[in-house]
Design a protein around this motif. Structure first.
Motif, PDB file in Angstrom:
ATOM      1  N   GLN A  30      -7.779  21.525  -1.664  1.00 53.72           N
ATOM      2  CA  GLN A  30      -6.440  21.914  -1.181  1.00 53.72           C
ATOM      3  C   GLN A  30      -6.263  21.891   0.553  1.00 53.72           C
ATOM      4  OE1 GLN A  30      -3.771  22.833  -3.191  1.00 53.72           O
ATOM      5  NE2 GLN A  30      -5.166  22.093  -4.907  1.00 53.72           N
ATOM      6  N   LEU A  31      -7.379  22.281   1.091  1.00 54.09           N
ATOM      7  CA  LEU A  31      -7.213  22.579   2.756  1.00 54.09           C
ATOM      8  C   LEU A  31      -8.896  22.235   2.949  1.00 54.09           C
ATOM      9  CD1 LEU A  31      -5.269  22.688   5.200  1.00 54.09           C
ATOM     10  CD2 LEU A  31      -5.864  25.163   4.553  1.00 54.09           C
ATOM     11  N   TYR A  32      -9.316  21.459   3.919  1.00 51.05           N
ATOM     12  CA  TYR A  32     -10.587  21.669   4.385  1.00 51.05           C
ATOM     13  C   TYR A  32     -10.883  21.132   5.704  1.00 51.05           C
ATOM     14  CZ  TYR A  32     -10.831  16.710   2.946  1.00 51.05           C
ATOM     15  OH  TYR A  32     -10.525  15.401   2.584  1.00 51.05           O
ATOM     16  N   ILE A  33     -11.918  21.585   6.479  1.00 57.36           N
ATOM     17  CA  ILE A  33     -12.139  21.250   7.879  1.00 57.36           C
ATOM     18  C   ILE A  33     -12.885  19.931   7.723  1.00 57.36           C
ATOM     19  CG2 ILE A  33     -13.627  21.909   9.863  1.00 57.36           C
ATOM     20  CD1 ILE A  33     -12.717  24.976   9.096  1.00 57.36           C
ATOM     21  N   THR A  34     -12.937  19.210   8.521  1.00 57.28           N
ATOM     22  CA  THR A  34     -13.578  17.989   8.798  1.00 57.28           C
ATOM     23  C   THR A  34     -14.340  17.777  10.178  1.00 57.28           C
ATOM     24  OG1 THR A  34     -12.057  16.709   9.990  1.00 57.28           O
ATOM     25  CG2 THR A  34     -11.970  16.294   7.560  1.00 57.28           C
ATOM     26  N   ASP A  35     -13.840  18.659  10.907  1.00 62.26           N
ATOM     27  CA  ASP A  35     -14.591  18.476  12.506  1.00 62.26           C
ATOM     28  C   ASP A  35     -14.008  19.765  13.132  1.00 62.26           C
ATOM     29  OD1 ASP A  35     -15.366  15.323  12.994  1.00 62.26           O
ATOM     30  OD2 ASP A  35     -13.519  15.639  11.926  1.00 62.26           O
ATOM     31  N   ILE A  36     -14.774  20.495  13.916  1.00 64.13           N
ATOM     32  CA  ILE A  36     -14.432  21.737  14.605  1.00 64.13           C
ATOM     33  C   ILE A  36     -15.417  21.862  15.721  1.00 64.13           C
ATOM     34  CG2 ILE A  36     -16.112  23.198  13.092  1.00 64.13           C
ATOM     35  CD1 ILE A  36     -14.207  25.261  13.203  1.00 64.13           C
TER      36      ILE A  36
ATOM     37  N   HIS B 248     -10.215  19.719  13.125  1.00 67.72           N
ATOM     38  CA  HIS B 248      -9.488  18.862  12.400  1.00 67.72           C
ATOM     39  C   HIS B 248      -9.665  19.032  11.035  1.00 67.72           C
ATOM     40  CE1 HIS B 248     -10.750  15.350  15.731  1.00 67.72           C
ATOM     41  NE2 HIS B 248      -9.981  16.574  16.166  1.00 67.72           N
ATOM     42  N   PHE B 249      -8.589  18.924  10.325  1.00 70.92           N
ATOM     43  CA  PHE B 249      -8.544  19.139   9.026  1.00 70.92           C
ATOM     44  C   PHE B 249      -7.793  18.382   8.193  1.00 70.92           C
ATOM     45  CE2 PHE B 249      -5.023  21.368  10.880  1.00 70.92           C
ATOM     46  CZ  PHE B 249      -3.918  21.455   9.981  1.00 70.92           C
ATOM     47  N   LYS B 250      -7.843  18.298   6.596  1.00 70.23           N
ATOM     48  CA  LYS B 250      -7.250  17.459   5.703  1.00 70.23           C
ATOM     49  C   LYS B 250      -6.959  18.144   4.450  1.00 70.23           C
ATOM     50  CE  LYS B 250      -8.088  13.152   5.499  1.00 70.23           C
ATOM     51  NZ  LYS B 250      -8.903  11.764   5.248  1.00 70.23           N
ATOM     52  N   GLY B 251      -6.582  17.813   3.194  1.00 72.59           N
ATOM     53  CA  GLY B 251      -6.196  18.386   2.150  1.00 72.59           C
ATOM     54  C   GLY B 251      -4.754  18.387   1.531  1.00 72.59           C
ATOM     55  N   GLU B 252      -4.902  18.469   0.219  1.00 71.36           N
ATOM     56  CA  GLU B 252      -3.848  18.346  -0.411  1.00 71.36           C
ATOM     57  C   GLU B 252      -2.360  18.993   0.066  1.00 71.36           C
ATOM     58  OE1 GLU B 252      -4.606  19.175  -4.436  1.00 71.36           O
ATOM     59  OE2 GLU B 252      -5.821  17.341  -4.793  1.00 71.36           O
ATOM     60  N   ILE B 253      -2.619  20.150   0.553  1.00 78.67           N
ATOM     61  CA  ILE B 253      -1.560  20.933   1.155  1.00 78.67           C
ATOM     62  C   ILE B 253      -1.406  21.013   2.703  1.00 78.67           C
ATOM     63  CG2 ILE B 253      -1.501  22.447  -0.954  1.00 78.67           C
ATOM     64  CD1 ILE B 253      -2.870  24.635   0.605  1.00 78.67           C
ATOM     65  N   SER B 254      -2.483  20.352   3.242  1.00 82.00           N
ATOM     66  CA  SER B 254      -2.433  20.178   4.854  1.00 82.00           C
ATOM     67  C   SER B 254      -1.046  19.903   5.221  1.00 82.00           C
ATOM     68  CB  SER B 254      -3.545  19.488   5.256  1.00 82.00           C
ATOM     69  OG  SER B 254      -3.345  18.181   4.756  1.00 82.00           O
ATOM     70  N   ALA B 255      -0.483  18.776   4.887  1.00 80.34           N
ATOM     71  CA  ALA B 255       0.664  18.171   5.610  1.00 80.34           C
ATOM     72  C   ALA B 255       1.839  19.469   5.324  1.00 80.34           C
ATOM     73  CB  ALA B 255       1.216  17.138   4.936  1.00 80.34           C
ATOM     74  N   TYR B 256       1.904  19.968   4.348  1.00 76.95           N
ATOM     75  CA  TYR B 256       3.038  21.104   4.151  1.00 76.95           C
ATOM     76  C   TYR B 256       2.432  22.278   4.880  1.00 76.95           C
ATOM     77  CZ  TYR B 256       5.617  24.729   1.722  1.00 76.95           C
ATOM     78  OH  TYR B 256       6.635  25.564   1.515  1.00 76.95           O
TER      79      TYR B 256
END
Length: 301
Positions: A37-43, A114-122
């Motif tokens: 749903q929501l996860y970090i790729t870089d920090i 930096h983050f991504k995930g299914e609900i990230s754009a929302y």
């Protein structure tokens, strides 16, 4: 005239930088029901990052948050340039052209993710609704920084499944601190409630009574129409609906933790007609009070 930009190729003293291996993202983060749903790729954390410069003409596939706590810089997003000052954060949507630079004389200190995930754009959309030119002001809060540091500390411990779930669930909370700053800053603190908050407190104290809309508005010192409008804007419900929700919430406690009959519970909640109470309960809970009690009754040992 073309701008002259000095670029920093090496790292910054005291920096933190963690990149989650892309294989971990592909094998776990994008597959797990929680993390996908929501996860970090870089920090990372860059203190006093003089000459920190990034240019990405096509953007990147992750969304980016940059939170400045000290110093200055600027960010250009989709050809719109904004100055970045202390206590400001900027959100850069995925695949959006951007570049940014830390000021030379007063270089910024930034936390970034930096983050991504299914609900990230929302979520990014929700933040952008509140932002002006991709930028929001934030009051400095140690608790928010602790959340960031907790994420970093645990990512450094490895990429076990439980650890990755824990880290990214913290990240959800971190984002909520950005999006709902007022609520986050007041969490756990004594504060003077607004009139709607005071009215809700009054509702909780008078669940055993039948109170009319007129009485609620009189307590709030507002006209019925104005009170109803403000209450709905604040809670999403009319005052009577909200009051009934609180009554049913209390009814659930009585059903689970007492031997009181449905009729007795109705009376305790200021409802003289037990049939009306049962209909109200069924409408909100999707089952009758008796069904609720039987389904959720604690097993005896």
């Amino acid at each position: 005239m073309k701008e002259k930009i000095l670029k920093k190729r090496e790292g910054f003293e005291g920096q933190q930088l963690i990149v989650v291996p892309r294989k971990i993202s592909a094998d776990f983060l994008t597959q797990d029901p929680i993390t996908r749903q929501l996860y970090i790729t870089d920090i990372g954390y860059y203190p006093k990052a003089r000459y920190h410069y990034i240019k990405r003409p096509s953007g990147i596939s992750q969304h980016i948050i940059i939170y400045c706590i000290e110093g200055k810089g600027w960010i250009e997003i989709d050809k719109k340039r904004v100055d970045v000052l202390p206590s400001q954060f900027v959100i850069i949507p995925a695949n959006t052209p951007h570049k940014y630079l830390s000021e030379e004389q007063e270089p910024w200190t930034i936390y970034w993710i930096h983050f991504k995930g299914e609900i990230s754009a929302y979520i990014v959309g929700l933040i952008l609704q509140r932002a002006k030119n991709f930028r929001l002001h934030l009051t400095y809060n140690e608790n928010r920084i602790r959340l960031f540091e907790d994420i970093c500390i645990n990512l450094q411990k490895g990429y076990g499944d439980d650890n990755l779930r824990y880290v990214n669930m913290i990240f959800n909370h971190f984002l909520s601190s950005l999006l709902y700053e007022e609520k986050f800053n007041h969490a756990g603190q004594e504060e003077r409630q607004d009139i709607i908050g005071q009215t809700i407190t009054m509702m909780q104290e008078k669940l055993d009574q039948l109170i009319t809309l007129q009485e609620f508005s009189q307590y709030a010192g507002l006209s019925v129409s104005h009170f109803s409008a403000v209450f709905r804007e604040k809670t999403g419900y009319s005052p009577i609906e909200y009051f009934n929700h609180l009554k049913i919430q209390k009814a659930c406690q009585y059903l689970l933790f007492s031997a009181a009959t449905v009729k007795e519970i109705a009376v305790r909640l200021g409802v003289e007609d037990p049939y009306y109470f049962s209909r109200m309960f069924s409408k909100l809970m999707g089952m009758s009070p008796s069904e609720y009690r039987n389904r959720n009754k604690t097993a005896e040992h």
